[in-house]
Design a protein around this motif. Structure first.
Motif, short mmCIF file in Angstrom:
data_model
loop_
_atom_site.label_atom_id
_atom_site.label_comp_id
_atom_site.label_asym_id
_atom_site.label_seq_id
_atom_site.Cartn_x
_atom_site.Cartn_y
_atom_site.Cartn_z
N GLU A 159 0.86 -1.26 0.07
CA GLU A 159 0.07 -0.15 -0.14
C GLU A 159 1.02 1.07 0.19
N TRP A 167 -10.25 -3.24 0.80
CA TRP A 167 -9.52 -2.42 1.56
C TRP A 167 -10.31 -2.28 3.09
N CYS A 213 -4.69 -3.21 2.48
CA CYS A 213 -5.16 -3.74 0.90
C CYS A 213 -5.29 -5.02 1.18
#
Length: 120
Positions: free
Chosen positions: A6, A36, A96
Protein backbone atom coordinates in the motif's frame (compact mmCIF):
# COMPACT_ATOMS: atom_id res chain seq x y z
CA UNK A 1 -0.01 -16.14 -4.25
CA UNK A 2 -0.35 -12.35 -4.17
CA UNK A 3 1.92 -9.79 -2.54
CA UNK A 4 0.42 -6.40 -1.73
CA UNK A 5 2.05 -3.04 -0.98
CA UNK A 6 0.00 0.00 0.00
CA UNK A 7 0.93 3.65 -0.46
CA UNK A 8 -0.67 7.07 -0.38
CA UNK A 9 -1.44 7.46 3.29
CA UNK A 10 -0.64 10.61 5.20
CA UNK A 11 -1.98 13.50 7.22
CA UNK A 12 -4.98 15.43 5.92
CA UNK A 13 -7.43 17.91 7.40
CA UNK A 14 -11.05 17.02 7.93
CA UNK A 15 -13.00 17.48 4.73
CA UNK A 16 -9.97 16.70 2.61
CA UNK A 17 -9.20 13.82 0.27
CA UNK A 18 -6.62 11.10 -0.12
CA UNK A 19 -6.08 8.40 -2.69
CA UNK A 20 -4.62 5.13 -1.50
CA UNK A 21 -2.91 2.78 -3.90
CA UNK A 22 -2.15 -0.90 -3.65
CA UNK A 23 0.41 -2.53 -5.90
CA UNK A 24 0.04 -6.25 -6.34
CA UNK A 25 2.42 -8.85 -7.63
CA UNK A 26 1.55 -12.33 -8.75
CA UNK A 27 0.36 -13.79 -12.00
CA UNK A 28 -3.23 -14.37 -10.89
CA UNK A 29 -4.02 -10.87 -9.64
CA UNK A 30 -6.91 -10.36 -12.04
CA UNK A 31 -8.74 -13.40 -10.68
CA UNK A 32 -8.91 -12.07 -7.12
CA UNK A 33 -11.44 -9.89 -5.46
CA UNK A 34 -9.65 -6.94 -3.86
CA UNK A 35 -10.57 -4.96 -0.83
CA UNK A 36 -9.63 -2.34 1.68
CA UNK A 37 -9.87 -2.70 5.44
CA UNK A 38 -8.85 -0.38 8.23
CA UNK A 39 -7.92 -0.60 11.87
CA UNK A 40 -8.04 2.30 14.27
CA UNK A 41 -6.12 2.31 17.57
CA UNK A 42 -7.83 0.11 20.12
CA UNK A 43 -10.39 -1.15 17.62
CA UNK A 44 -10.84 -4.25 15.54
CA UNK A 45 -10.05 -4.27 11.86
CA UNK A 46 -13.13 -3.36 9.82
CA UNK A 47 -14.14 -3.77 6.20
CA UNK A 48 -14.08 -0.61 4.07
CA UNK A 49 -14.70 -1.58 0.45
CA UNK A 50 -14.36 -4.45 -2.01
CA UNK A 51 -14.29 -4.94 -5.76
CA UNK A 52 -14.75 -8.04 -7.86
CA UNK A 53 -12.12 -9.21 -10.32
CA UNK A 54 -13.96 -7.58 -13.24
CA UNK A 55 -14.27 -4.24 -11.49
CA UNK A 56 -18.00 -4.14 -12.21
CA UNK A 57 -19.20 -5.13 -8.76
CA UNK A 58 -18.25 -3.24 -5.63
CA UNK A 59 -19.42 -3.14 -2.05
CA UNK A 60 -18.85 -0.68 0.76
CA UNK A 61 -19.31 -0.39 4.47
CA UNK A 62 -22.31 1.82 5.15
CA UNK A 63 -20.27 4.62 6.73
CA UNK A 64 -18.09 4.89 3.60
CA UNK A 65 -20.81 4.88 0.96
CA UNK A 66 -20.80 8.09 -1.02
CA UNK A 67 -17.42 9.18 0.34
CA UNK A 68 -15.06 6.39 -0.69
CA UNK A 69 -14.61 4.82 -4.12
CA UNK A 70 -12.71 1.63 -4.84
CA UNK A 71 -11.33 0.88 -8.29
CA UNK A 72 -8.81 -1.43 -9.92
CA UNK A 73 -6.60 -1.61 -12.97
CA UNK A 74 -5.88 -5.25 -13.75
CA UNK A 75 -3.35 -4.40 -16.44
CA UNK A 76 -1.28 -2.45 -13.92
CA UNK A 77 -2.11 -4.79 -11.02
CA UNK A 78 -3.27 -1.84 -8.98
CA UNK A 79 -6.16 -1.17 -6.64
CA UNK A 80 -7.16 2.28 -5.48
CA UNK A 81 -9.25 3.80 -2.74
CA UNK A 82 -10.34 7.38 -3.32
CA UNK A 83 -11.38 8.89 -0.01
CA UNK A 84 -13.28 12.18 0.05
CA UNK A 85 -14.87 14.24 2.81
CA UNK A 86 -12.56 12.65 5.33
CA UNK A 87 -13.44 12.76 8.99
CA UNK A 88 -11.26 12.41 12.08
CA UNK A 89 -12.92 9.04 12.73
CA UNK A 90 -11.46 7.81 9.45
CA UNK A 91 -8.03 7.86 11.09
CA UNK A 92 -6.65 4.34 10.93
CA UNK A 93 -4.14 2.06 9.29
CA UNK A 94 -5.59 1.05 5.94
CA UNK A 95 -4.86 -2.40 4.57
CA UNK A 96 -5.17 -3.75 1.06
CA UNK A 97 -6.40 -7.33 0.78
CA UNK A 98 -6.98 -9.99 -1.86
CA UNK A 99 -9.36 -12.89 -1.72
CA UNK A 100 -11.74 -15.23 -3.47
CA UNK A 101 -14.89 -13.19 -2.87
CA UNK A 102 -16.32 -9.95 -1.53
CA UNK A 103 -17.36 -11.22 1.89
CA UNK A 104 -14.96 -9.92 4.55
CA UNK A 105 -14.01 -13.45 5.63
CA UNK A 106 -12.93 -14.35 2.09
CA UNK A 107 -9.83 -12.19 2.07
CA UNK A 108 -6.66 -14.10 2.83
CA UNK A 109 -3.76 -11.98 1.50
CA UNK A 110 -2.84 -8.74 3.22
CA UNK A 111 -0.50 -5.82 2.78
CA UNK A 112 1.46 -4.14 5.55
CA UNK A 113 -0.84 -1.14 5.76
CA UNK A 114 -0.57 2.60 5.31
CA UNK A 115 -1.41 5.17 7.98
CA UNK A 116 -4.15 7.73 7.37
CA UNK A 117 -4.52 10.52 9.89
CA UNK A 118 -7.35 13.05 9.64
CA UNK A 119 -7.00 16.13 11.80
CA UNK A 120 -9.96 18.15 13.01
Amino acid sequence: QVQLVESGGGLVQAGGSLRLSCAASGRTFSSYAMGWFRQAPGKEREFVAGIRWSGRITNYADSMKGRFTISRDNAKKMVYLQMNSLKPEDTAVYYCAAGVGLAPYEYNYWGQGTQVTVSS
